[in-house]
Write an enzyme that holds these catalytic residues in place. Structure first.
Site, PDB file in Angstrom:
ATOM      1  CG  ASP A 240      -2.136  -0.780   1.159  1.00  0.00           C
ATOM      2  OD1 ASP A 240      -2.556  -1.134   0.039  1.00  0.00           O
ATOM      3  OD2 ASP A 240      -2.717  -1.073   2.231  1.00  0.00           O
ATOM      4  CG  HIS A 263      -4.653   4.057   2.223  1.00  0.00           C
ATOM      5  ND1 HIS A 263      -3.685   3.511   1.410  1.00  0.00           N
ATOM      6  CD2 HIS A 263      -5.555   3.065   2.450  1.00  0.00           C
ATOM      7  CE1 HIS A 263      -4.006   2.246   1.157  1.00  0.00           C
ATOM      8  NE2 HIS A 263      -5.126   1.950   1.776  1.00  0.00           N
TER       9      HIS A 263
HETATM   10 ZN   LIG Z   1      -4.224  -2.326   0.311  1.00  0.00          ZN
END
Ligand SMILES: [Zn+2]
Length: 305
Positions: A240, A263
Site C-alpha cells: 500500500d 493511506h
Molecule cells: Zn491495500
C-alpha cells in the site's frame, strides 16, 4: 536509466470492491514525461485525473483521487504494481469510480503489465531524492522519509490479536523490481469479519470476499488457503505504502520507515515532502550502473526500446 511505458495497449475486467459490479480497465502507452494518468471511460469528456498526491480527497479504506468532480478510487494496489515495474508513463481508463480489486494484491496487475511488455523510452528517468528527513505523526502512528542511496521500505504494525503473530509484524523491502515481484506483489489486503459486516450494511464492500481479501474473525484467518507469506499483513502495508508514495510523482530515492501508518498518513508524508523544495532534489542517471535501483526483472523479461 530511461523512462518506461508499456509496449502495447491491454485490457482486463475485474470487480469493484464496493459496488460488486464488473469494472473494465484499459492500459495505454504514453509519451515521455506524461506521468501516470487515469481517465473515466464511463464519463465521456471527463477530465483526466493525474496520479497526484494533492488530488487524494479521502482515504476511507483506500486512496481515492478526485479532480474536477471526477473520482477514481482504490488506486493504491495498481499504483504499487506500476511503481514496482518502474513504469513512468501510462494512461489507465476505468469504467467505474473504483479500480477493480482483483485478488486483493498487486500481482494480477503485475502479470497484466508484463504481458503488455515494458518499453524503454528515449528520455532519462527522473527520481525524487530525499535530502533531509521528513516525518509526520498522528497519535502514536508515524511515517518518515530519510536520505538513503537506494529505496528501502520498513513497516511495523501492532495488532494485539491471535491471528497476528507478534514475530511477523515488521517487514522490510530493499526495493528493486525483482524484490517487489517476489517479496511484496502477492500480499493481499485484509479485513476483519465484523468490519466487513458493518460495511455491507452500509452498501459498501459488496464485492469483497475471501477471493480478494484475507478475512480475520476474532481468533483466526478464515481463508482456507491460509497466508501467502507468514508476514503477509505487514507486507501488504508496504505494498500500500509503495502505491501511496508513488503519488509523489517520481520514483523515490530514500528510506521509508513507518509505524502503524495507513493511506491518510502516507499521503500526509508525501504532501509534507513536497511542501518544501529543500526536502528533495530531482535527479537522473546516465546509465543503469550508476543508478542505485535495479529495475530489470531477473527472469529475463526484455525491456525493449
Ligand atoms: Zn491495500
Amino acid at each position: 536509466m530511461n523512462q518506461r511505458t508499456i509496449k502495447k495497449a491491454i485490457t482486463v475486467t475485474g470487480t469493484g470492491l464496493h459496488s460488486g459490479e464488473p469494472v473494465d480497465l484499459e492500459f495505454y502507452p504514453q509519451p515521455v514525461d506524461t506521468g501516470i494518468v487515469f481517465e473515466r471511460s464511463d464519463i465521456p469528456g471527463s477530465a483526466p485525473v493525474p496520479a497526484n498526491a494533492f488530488l487524494v480527497q479521502d482515504t476511507m479504506m483506500s486512496s481515492n483521487l478526485v479532480f474536477g468532480g471526477t473520482r477514481v478510487g482504490t488506486v493504491e494496489h495498481l499504483l504499487s504494481a506500476i511503481a514496482g515495474l518502474g513504469i513512468d508513463n501510462l494512461l489507465i481508463r476505468v469504467s467505474a469510480s473504483e479500480i477493480p480489486i482483483m485478488d486483493g494484491s498487486a500481482s494480477p496487475f503485475v502479470g497484466l503489465l508484463l504481458q503488455a511488455g515494458l518499453y524503454e523510452q528515449d528520455a532519462p528517468k527522473k527520481f525524487l531524492r530525499i535530502v533531509r528527513p521528513v516525518r509526520v505523526n498522528v497519535d502514536d502512528k508515524w511515517a518518515e522519509l530519510r536520505p538513503y542511496d537506494g529505496f528501502e521500505l520498513n513497516f511495523e504494525i501492532d495488532f494485539d490479536h491471535p491471528a497476528f503473530d507478534k514475530d511477523f509484524q515488521h517487514a522490510q523491502l530493499q526495493f528493486s523490481t525483482q524484490n517487489f515481484i517476489e517479496q511484496l506483489s502477492e500480499a493481499r489486503t485484509f479485513g476483519f469479519l465484523q468490519d466487513i459486516e458493518t460495511l455491507r450494511r452500509n452498501n459498501l464492500a459488496l464485492g469483497g470476499s475471501m477471493e480478494n481479501a484475507i478475512v480475520v474473525d476474532e481468533s483466526r484467518v478464515l481463508n482456507a488457503e491460509g497466508l501467502r507469506y507468514a508476514d503477509e499483513f505487514v507486507r501488504h502495508k508496504i505494498l500500500d505504502a509503495l502505491g501511496d508514495l508513488y503519488l509523489i510523482g517520481y520514483p523515490l530515492l530514500g528510506r521509508f520507515n513507518a509505524y502503524k501508518s495507513g493511506h491518510a498518513l502516507n499521503n500526509l508524508l508525501v504532501r509534507e515532502v513536497l511542501s518544501d523544495p529543500n526536502n528533495f532534489e530531482i535527479v537522473t542517471f546516465d546509465d543503469n550502473v550508476t543508478c542505485p535501483i535495479e529495475y530489470q526483472p531477473a527472469f529475463g523479461l526484455a525491456v525493449e526500446g
